[in-house]
Enzyme design. Structure first.
Site, PDB file in Angstrom:
ATOM      1  N   HIS A 151       0.863  -1.183   0.000  1.00  0.00           N
ATOM      2  CA  HIS A 151       0.000   0.000   0.000  1.00  0.00           C
ATOM      3  C   HIS A 151       0.896   1.228   0.000  1.00  0.00           C
ATOM      4  CE1 HIS A 151      -3.686   2.349   0.886  1.00  0.00           C
ATOM      5  NE2 HIS A 151      -2.830   3.138   1.524  1.00  0.00           N
ATOM      6  N   CYS A 152       0.761   2.042  -1.040  1.00  0.00           N
ATOM      7  CA  CYS A 152       1.630   3.204  -1.199  1.00  0.00           C
ATOM      8  C   CYS A 152       0.851   4.471  -0.860  1.00  0.00           C
ATOM      9  CB  CYS A 152       2.154   3.275  -2.630  1.00  0.00           C
ATOM     10  SG  CYS A 152       3.294   4.658  -2.910  1.00  0.00           S
ATOM     11  N   PRO A 153       1.162   5.138   0.246  1.00  0.00           N
ATOM     12  CA  PRO A 153       0.450   6.379   0.560  1.00  0.00           C
ATOM     13  C   PRO A 153       0.783   7.518  -0.394  1.00  0.00           C
ATOM     14  CG  PRO A 153       2.242   6.020   2.119  1.00  0.00           C
ATOM     15  CD  PRO A 153       2.166   4.801   1.262  1.00  0.00           C
TER      16      PRO A 153
END
Length: 474
Positions: free
Chosen positions: A194-196
């Site tokens: 999960h890439c913010p």
């Protein structure tokens, strides 16, 4: 009506029936149509949707907006303050190349952030219940108390045993390489991380765009940083270094941002280049799931054994369609079987069971005698329905004689000896049980019981009840 067809019929006119009424029950065509809802409106995961479900993002998007600001501000300052000078002093191709890189970076960023990463749909309640039954049947029941069954399955992929884990949130067995994202609360196929910075998960359907984004952003960052330094050096040769910084303060800001960003961006691009060449994901690499050497026991079963083939599969292979159909319409719910009162859900109930229950009227409602079934001339009818069918002791005989009532009742209720050949009584022949006659009725003080006797009356009631039950079951 007269034979000639005249008379009152000629004066009859048909009037139009008004269908317009103020009552909502009488005007169904005026009801407001309920707008069909789309699936993204009731999506169970923690996601945000825009443009009627066309754009799908994670709920935490603050860092994504920071990414947009950094790219837009840095690129904007470069095109506004550095490119005019560099186009004159060096070549006009510099702003052209910078523009191409900028639009490619923005396109891949938005494509990564606004797309479905490969979310797996959750199981419906019926599918979850069926899966639970399969798990219980496969593992059996333990005799030494309750023990939760194992929630894993094993499959063979290219000679390597891979475990499929059960997701308690989505109620499914996750396919290989899938994982549940705790931030988006979704199971994502070929989950990478999960890439913010992009405001979304990175999975099977958007990984290639994520890789192209960080790779092109590395080139853009290096490109801007290199030509900003070139701009400052050219100005310092004419007016000095301090005067060059004063003449172009935006170049200083661009150089600082690019200097601190280029290391992490270039390093991230190199790391994902390694992952693509070995056909691994970030999640698998962090956990150390596979080894790059084919000779070891935990070799990577997803690698094709060739760097070029792995890169072509990851970057040039077909994109699988979205499985959640977020813009589709919600279908009306199908009627579900009602759960029993004890809370145990019954499966496989057929219509014949309900028909069998409806075919036993004694279990559903009590029978009643009406004046059509038992009518005495000159006497009031029995219009009151039976409250219950009591099988208690018979009514004791009355001491008051009533010959007229006795003769009438004897016609309606024949003696038992006349029906010896019958196994059961027909509904027309069935007598009324004791205690069901209205108070004050002449039948209540009948002397028929003296003629039949107590034992004969008991057997008569038993035969009548048995006959009614047999008829109802037929």
């Amino acid at each position: 009506m007269p034979p000639g067809g005249g008379g009152p019929m000629k004066d009859c006119e048909y009037s139009q029936i008004s269908t317009h009424s103020s009552s909502p029950m009488e005007s169904p065509h005026k009801k407001k149509k309920i707008a069909a809802r789309r699936k993204w409106e009731v999506f169970p995961g923690r996601n945000k949707f825009f443009c009627n479900g066309r754009i799908m993002m994670a709920r935490q998007t603050g860092v994504f907006y920071l990414t947009l600001i950094l790219i837009l501000v840095t690129s904007g300052l470069f095109f506004a303050f550095d490119c005019p000078y560099l186009a004159v002093k060096i070549t006009p191709a510099i702003p052209v190349v910078g523009g191409i890189l900028f639009f490619f970076v923005m396109g891949t960023l938005l494509r990564t952030s606004f797309s479905d990463p490969g979310v797996l749909p959750r199981a419906t309640p019926d599918e979850a219940a069926d899966l639970e039954r399969q798990i219980d049947i496969a593992n059996g029941t333990s005799s030494g108390g309750y023990r939760p069954p194992p929630r894993t399955k094993e499959v063979i992929i290219n000679g390597q045993t891979v475990k499929l884990k059960y997701c308690f949130t989505c109620k499914i067995f996750r396919p290989p390489r899938a994982s549940h994202c705790s931030l988006c609360d979704n199971c994502v196929e070929r989950f990478d991380h999960h890439c913010p910075w992009v405001g979304n998960c990175v999975g099977k359907r958007n990984y290639r765009f994520f890789y192209m984004f960080i790779l092109s952003l590395s080139f853009l960052t290096v490109f801007i940083f290199a030509f900003v330094i070139t701009h400052v050096i050219l100005r310092s040769q004419q007016t000095g270094f301090l005067n060059a910084l004063k003449d172009s303060p935006a170049s200083v800001l661009e150089a600082v941002v690019c200097f601190f960003s280029v290391w992490s961006i270039v390093g991230l691009s190199g790391f994902h280049t390694y992952l693509i060449s070995s056909n691994q994901t970030t999640n698998e690499d962090i956990k150390g799931s596979w080894s790059n050497k084919r000779g070891k026991e935990n070799y990577n079963p997803y690698s094709y054994g060739n760097i070029f083939t792995n890169c072509c599969v990851a970057l040039c292979g077909p994109i699988s369609p979205s499985l959640i159909d977020r813009r589709g319409y919600i279908q009306p719910d199908t009627p579900q079987p009602a759960a029993p009162s004890n809370g145990i859900t019954m499966y496989g109930a057929t219509q014949s069971q309900s028909d069998m229950a409806a075919a036993t009227p004694l279990l559903q409602s009590e029978p009643s005698l009406t004046s059509d079934e038992l009518h005495l001339p000159g006497k009031p009818g029995l219009g009151t329905p039976c409250a219950s069918l009591t099988l208690g002791p018979p009514t004791p005989p009355s001491s008051m004689p009533n010959l007229a009532a006795e003769a009438t009742l004897a016609d309606v209720l024949p003696r038992k000896e006349e029906h010896v050949a019958h196994q059961f009584l027909t509904p027309d022949e069935a007598p009324s049980p004791p205690g069901l006659l209205a108070a004050g009725s002449p039948l209540a003080h009948s002397r028929t019981v003296h003629v039949l006797g107590l034992a004969s009356q008991d057997s008569l009631h038993e035969d009548s009840v048995r006959g009614l039950v047999k008829l109802s079951s037929v």
